[in-house]
Design a protein around this motif. Sequence first.
Motif, PDB file in Angstrom:
ATOM      1  N   PHE A 287       0.881  -1.139  -0.064  1.00 56.04           N
ATOM      2  CA  PHE A 287      -0.116   0.056  -0.028  1.00 56.04           C
ATOM      3  C   PHE A 287       0.961   1.250  -0.106  1.00 56.04           C
ATOM      4  O   PHE A 287       0.628   2.142  -0.519  1.00 56.04           O
ATOM      5  N   LEU A 288       2.043   1.163   0.675  1.00 54.98           N
ATOM      6  CA  LEU A 288       3.053   2.403   0.907  1.00 54.98           C
ATOM      7  C   LEU A 288       3.782   2.501  -0.500  1.00 54.98           C
ATOM      8  O   LEU A 288       4.555   3.337  -0.579  1.00 54.98           O
ATOM      9  N   GLU A 289       3.643   1.558  -1.401  1.00 58.31           N
ATOM     10  CA  GLU A 289       4.572   1.941  -2.632  1.00 58.31           C
ATOM     11  C   GLU A 289       4.255   2.956  -3.398  1.00 58.31           C
ATOM     12  O   GLU A 289       2.964   3.176  -3.774  1.00 58.31           O
ATOM     13  N   GLY A 290       5.136   3.773  -3.472  1.00 59.50           N
ATOM     14  CA  GLY A 290       4.824   5.285  -4.175  1.00 59.50           C
ATOM     15  C   GLY A 290       4.184   6.343  -3.470  1.00 59.50           C
ATOM     16  O   GLY A 290       4.009   7.552  -3.828  1.00 59.50           O
ATOM     17  N   VAL A 291       4.202   6.038  -1.959  1.00 56.39           N
ATOM     18  CA  VAL A 291       3.399   7.168  -1.046  1.00 56.39           C
ATOM     19  C   VAL A 291       4.884   7.585  -0.329  1.00 56.39           C
ATOM     20  O   VAL A 291       5.577   6.806   0.182  1.00 56.39           O
ATOM     21  N   GLU A 292       4.872   8.830  -0.144  1.00 57.79           N
ATOM     22  CA  GLU A 292       6.033   9.638   0.378  1.00 57.79           C
ATOM     23  C   GLU A 292       5.625  10.707   1.202  1.00 57.79           C
ATOM     24  O   GLU A 292       4.302  10.989   1.219  1.00 57.79           O
ATOM     25  N   GLY A 293       6.537  11.020   2.149  1.00 57.86           N
ATOM     26  CA  GLY A 293       6.271  12.350   2.762  1.00 57.86           C
ATOM     27  C   GLY A 293       5.354  12.244   3.897  1.00 57.86           C
ATOM     28  O   GLY A 293       5.013  11.253   4.547  1.00 57.86           O
ATOM     29  N   ASP A 294       4.332  13.130   4.035  1.00 60.82           N
ATOM     30  CA  ASP A 294       3.244  13.351   4.965  1.00 60.82           C
ATOM     31  C   ASP A 294       2.149  12.123   4.963  1.00 60.82           C
ATOM     32  O   ASP A 294       1.782  11.747   6.042  1.00 60.82           O
ATOM     33  N   ARG A 295       1.949  11.679   3.784  1.00 57.78           N
ATOM     34  CA  ARG A 295       0.730  10.862   3.581  1.00 57.78           C
ATOM     35  C   ARG A 295       1.452   9.485   4.326  1.00 57.78           C
ATOM     36  O   ARG A 295       0.649   8.674   5.070  1.00 57.78           O
ATOM     37  N   LYS A 296       2.588   9.076   4.320  1.00 60.69           N
ATOM     38  CA  LYS A 296       3.238   7.949   4.560  1.00 60.69           C
ATOM     39  C   LYS A 296       3.190   8.026   6.214  1.00 60.69           C
ATOM     40  O   LYS A 296       2.804   7.085   6.943  1.00 60.69           O
ATOM     41  N   LYS A 297       3.522   8.962   6.827  1.00 64.41           N
ATOM     42  CA  LYS A 297       3.500   9.119   8.150  1.00 64.41           C
ATOM     43  C   LYS A 297       2.162   9.069   8.797  1.00 64.41           C
ATOM     44  O   LYS A 297       1.892   8.592   9.804  1.00 64.41           O
ATOM     45  N   LEU A 328       0.737  -5.743  13.252  1.00 64.39           N
ATOM     46  CA  LEU A 328       1.819  -5.491  14.000  1.00 64.39           C
ATOM     47  C   LEU A 328       3.287  -5.781  13.252  1.00 64.39           C
ATOM     48  O   LEU A 328       3.942  -5.087  13.183  1.00 64.39           O
ATOM     49  N   TRP A 329       3.203  -6.956  12.693  1.00 62.00           N
ATOM     50  CA  TRP A 329       4.480  -7.179  11.724  1.00 62.00           C
ATOM     51  C   TRP A 329       4.700  -6.660  10.619  1.00 62.00           C
ATOM     52  O   TRP A 329       5.680  -5.863  10.170  1.00 62.00           O
ATOM     53  N   GLU A 330       3.421  -6.031   9.872  1.00 62.81           N
ATOM     54  CA  GLU A 330       3.570  -5.455   8.810  1.00 62.81           C
ATOM     55  C   GLU A 330       4.000  -3.969   9.115  1.00 62.81           C
ATOM     56  O   GLU A 330       4.573  -3.394   8.319  1.00 62.81           O
ATOM     57  N   TYR A 331       3.606  -3.393  10.365  1.00 66.98           N
ATOM     58  CA  TYR A 331       4.068  -2.181  10.660  1.00 66.98           C
ATOM     59  C   TYR A 331       5.739  -2.233  11.023  1.00 66.98           C
ATOM     60  O   TYR A 331       6.551  -1.088  10.262  1.00 66.98           O
ATOM     61  N   LEU A 332       6.118  -3.152  11.639  1.00 64.68           N
ATOM     62  CA  LEU A 332       7.503  -3.160  11.632  1.00 64.68           C
ATOM     63  C   LEU A 332       8.330  -3.485  10.655  1.00 64.68           C
ATOM     64  O   LEU A 332       9.509  -2.902  10.425  1.00 64.68           O
ATOM     65  N   VAL A 333       7.842  -3.927   9.537  1.00 59.73           N
ATOM     66  CA  VAL A 333       8.487  -4.281   8.253  1.00 59.73           C
ATOM     67  C   VAL A 333       8.414  -2.972   7.668  1.00 59.73           C
ATOM     68  O   VAL A 333       9.475  -2.704   6.939  1.00 59.73           O
ATOM     69  N   ALA A 334       7.257  -2.191   7.605  1.00 60.10           N
ATOM     70  CA  ALA A 334       7.217  -1.086   6.989  1.00 60.10           C
ATOM     71  C   ALA A 334       8.186   0.097   7.402  1.00 60.10           C
ATOM     72  O   ALA A 334       8.877   1.079   6.533  1.00 60.10           O
ATOM     73  N   ILE A 335       8.504   0.208   8.494  1.00 64.93           N
ATOM     74  CA  ILE A 335       9.507   0.997   9.056  1.00 64.93           C
ATOM     75  C   ILE A 335      10.943   0.900   8.701  1.00 64.93           C
ATOM     76  O   ILE A 335      11.819   1.653   8.884  1.00 64.93           O
ATOM     77  N   HIS A 336      11.230  -0.365   8.392  1.00 64.82           N
ATOM     78  CA  HIS A 336      12.643  -0.698   7.708  1.00 64.82           C
ATOM     79  C   HIS A 336      12.833   0.033   6.497  1.00 64.82           C
ATOM     80  O   HIS A 336      14.018   0.358   6.330  1.00 64.82           O
ATOM     81  N   GLU A 343      14.817   7.597  13.490  1.00 64.38           N
ATOM     82  CA  GLU A 343      13.361   7.404  13.419  1.00 64.38           C
ATOM     83  C   GLU A 343      13.151   5.884  13.368  1.00 64.38           C
ATOM     84  O   GLU A 343      11.899   5.941  14.050  1.00 64.38           O
ATOM     85  N   ARG A 344      13.600   5.355  12.628  1.00 60.34           N
ATOM     86  CA  ARG A 344      13.419   3.738  12.582  1.00 60.34           C
ATOM     87  C   ARG A 344      13.212   2.978  14.286  1.00 60.34           C
ATOM     88  O   ARG A 344      12.346   2.598  14.608  1.00 60.34           O
ATOM     89  N   ASN A 345      14.490   3.394  14.790  1.00 57.71           N
ATOM     90  CA  ASN A 345      14.612   2.946  15.955  1.00 57.71           C
ATOM     91  C   ASN A 345      13.592   3.490  17.172  1.00 57.71           C
ATOM     92  O   ASN A 345      12.989   2.873  17.923  1.00 57.71           O
ATOM     93  N   LEU A 347      10.483   4.633  16.563  1.00 49.83           N
ATOM     94  CA  LEU A 347       9.042   4.158  16.166  1.00 49.83           C
ATOM     95  C   LEU A 347       9.298   2.539  16.685  1.00 49.83           C
ATOM     96  O   LEU A 347       8.066   2.003  17.072  1.00 49.83           O
ATOM     97  N   ARG A 348      10.114   1.954  16.306  1.00 49.63           N
ATOM     98  CA  ARG A 348      10.080   0.321  16.602  1.00 49.63           C
ATOM     99  C   ARG A 348      10.024   0.631  18.609  1.00 49.63           C
ATOM    100  O   ARG A 348       9.276  -0.273  19.115  1.00 49.63           O
ATOM    101  N   HIS A 349      10.734   1.192  19.165  1.00 56.76           N
ATOM    102  CA  HIS A 349      10.780   1.120  20.297  1.00 56.76           C
ATOM    103  C   HIS A 349       9.546   1.825  21.129  1.00 56.76           C
ATOM    104  O   HIS A 349       9.041   1.158  22.221  1.00 56.76           O
ATOM    105  N   GLU A 350       8.952   2.646  20.478  1.00 56.75           N
ATOM    106  CA  GLU A 350       7.469   3.104  20.810  1.00 56.75           C
ATOM    107  C   GLU A 350       6.468   2.146  20.864  1.00 56.75           C
ATOM    108  O   GLU A 350       5.620   2.019  21.679  1.00 56.75           O
ATOM    109  N   MET A 351       6.542   1.449  19.835  1.00 59.03           N
ATOM    110  CA  MET A 351       5.502   0.171  19.483  1.00 59.03           C
ATOM    111  C   MET A 351       6.023  -0.936  20.616  1.00 59.03           C
ATOM    112  O   MET A 351       4.973  -1.718  21.148  1.00 59.03           O
ATOM    113  N   PHE A 352       7.302  -0.835  20.752  1.00 59.57           N
ATOM    114  CA  PHE A 352       7.447  -2.292  21.927  1.00 59.57           C
ATOM    115  C   PHE A 352       6.974  -1.551  23.248  1.00 59.57           C
ATOM    116  O   PHE A 352       6.346  -2.424  24.075  1.00 59.57           O
TER     117      PHE A 352
END
Length: 527
Positions: A287-297, A328-336, A343-345, A347-352
Motif C-alpha cells: 500500500f505504501l509503494e509510491g507513497v512519500e512524505g506526510d501521507r506515509k507518516k 503489527l508485523w507489517e508495521y515493523l516491516v514497513a518502518i524498515h 526515526e526507525r529505532n 518508532l520500533r521502541h515506541e511500539m515495543f
Amino acid sequence: MPALQKISNKRLSSSQGGPRTTKKPRITATKDHAEPIRKRRQPVTLPIKESDGEDSDKTDGDETEEIEDEVTDSDGGAASEGEMVIDKVQKDPNATKESHKAQRALHEQRKAAKPHSQLLANAKRVWSLARQKNIPPAERQQHVRDLMNVVNGKVKDIVLKHDASRIIQTVVKYGGQKERGQIATELKGQFRQLAQSKYSKFLVTKLIRHCAAHRASILSEFQTHVLRLLLHREASGVLADAFELYANAYERSILLRDFYGKEATLFSSSRGTEADKEKAKKGLRGFLEGVEGDRKKRVLGAVKENLTTIFNNPDKGAITHAIVHRALWEYLVAIHDIEDEAERNKLRHEMFENCQDILAEMVHTKDGSRVVREFLAYGTAKDRKQIVKVIKPHIARMCVDDEAQLVIFTALDVIDDTKFTAKSLVSDITASAESFITTPQGRRSLFYLLVPRTRRHFPPARIAIIAETDSIREKTSKKDNVLRSAEIRQAASLGLLKFIEEKGAEVARDTAGSLVILEIMLYAEGG
C-alpha cells in the motif's frame, strides 16, 4: 497295505456335502465426506483444552437434542412456578388437571402468535431428519433440499432466532454449493449484523468456510468496522476464524485495510483487477509503494494508533488473534524502509513500549512469534530482560509450541547475559525435561541447549527461520556466538545429567527418550 488316509479337521464345502451356509452381507457405515475441522492456534497463556467452546460445528443442535424443549422451558418457566402454587393451594385433582390444560393452551397460543411460527414448525420437522448422524449421504441430501424448499426466501427473517439459526447452519454444513449460494445471496448486506449475534455468528463462520465464491463479498461487508468488531464479544471470533483459517492472501488484505486508517479505506484505488490484488497481497508495504512524505507518516501513525487501541483493551481477547499480529508485523516491516535510522529505532521502541506487557499473548502465531523475535533482536539489554520476564511463566507451554519455541531459541541466541538466561530460561526448560521428551517440539527445546541448529534434529527450513535474526544480532549483541552457546550448554548440563540420573533407566526404554539421553551423554559437560 493300503496307505492310511490323512485325517483333516477341515470343514467340507457345500459342494462336497458340507452344511450350507449363507454369507452375511457386509455392512459398512456410510459417512458424509467432510474436511477435518480446523481450529485457531491457542495462546500459551491459556490452559490446555480438549475442545474449543467457539467451535461452530457443534452448534447445529448437537448440544440440545430438542430445541422445542428449550422454547417450552423459556416460555413456561413462570407458569410452572404458578403450577407449584396451585398444587399447594388446591388438592382437587380435577382442578389441577384443568389448570395444566389451561397452561398448555396458553403456551400454544403464545407459540402460534410468534412470527413465522408455522414456518419454523415445518422446518424443525424436516431438520430433525436432515441432522441425523447415521443416514446415507443421498438421503441426507434429499432432506436438505426439502429443508431448503421450506426456508427459501425467508432466511433473512428467521436467521437471528437461536433455533432457526441452527437449522440454516445444517443446510450450509450438509448442502451443496447451490444451497449455500442461495443462503449467502439472501443474507447479502446482513453479515455484519449477523456476526454480532450470539447465535447467527456461527452461521457466518460456516458460510465463510464453505462458500469460497462469496467469501470476499462477505468480508467486504466488515470493512470500516473491523476494529470495532475485533473488540466485540461475539464478532471477534468470526473475524479471527476467517483470517487465520479460511481466507486467502487477498481476502486477508480486505480485513487488514482498516488498520491502515480511514484514508486508506476511503481512498484506496482497488478495482478488483489482478494487478490490484497482487499489490494488496503485499500488505502495508504494498500500500505504501509510491507513497512519500506526510501521507506515509499519516498511514504509519494510523496503524500505530489502531494497534494501540487493541493493546489497551486486553480483556476483549483481540490481542491473541493472528490478524492483529499480522498488522503489527507489517508495521515493523514497513518502518524498515524509513531512511533515518534514528526515526526507525524510535518508532520500533515506541511500539515495543505499547505492547511489552502482552507479548506472551502473541508468541503462538507465526507473525506474533516474528514480532517478539524482532523486539528481542533489536532490543537493548533492558528490553530483552523485560521480554523474558513476561514470557517466563509460560516457558513450559512455549517449548512444545512450534512458533512459540522460536522466541526461546532467539532469546538464547541474542542475550549476552548468560547467567540471567540460565536462571530465567534454561533452568525452567531442564526442570520439565521428562514431559518434553514425549513430543518432537519438546525434544527440540532440549536439543537447542546442547546442539543448537544441528541438522540431525532441526530441518533446514527450521534453521533458516531461526537464522533470520542473525544479521541483526551481529549489530546488537557483543558476546561471541560460540562462547554464548558453550555457556548455555554448561548451564544446562547439570540439570540434564540429574534428569538422566533420576529417570534415565525409565526414559531409555522409549526410542525418542533414548535419543535424548544419547545427546545428553555425548555433549553435556561432565557426561
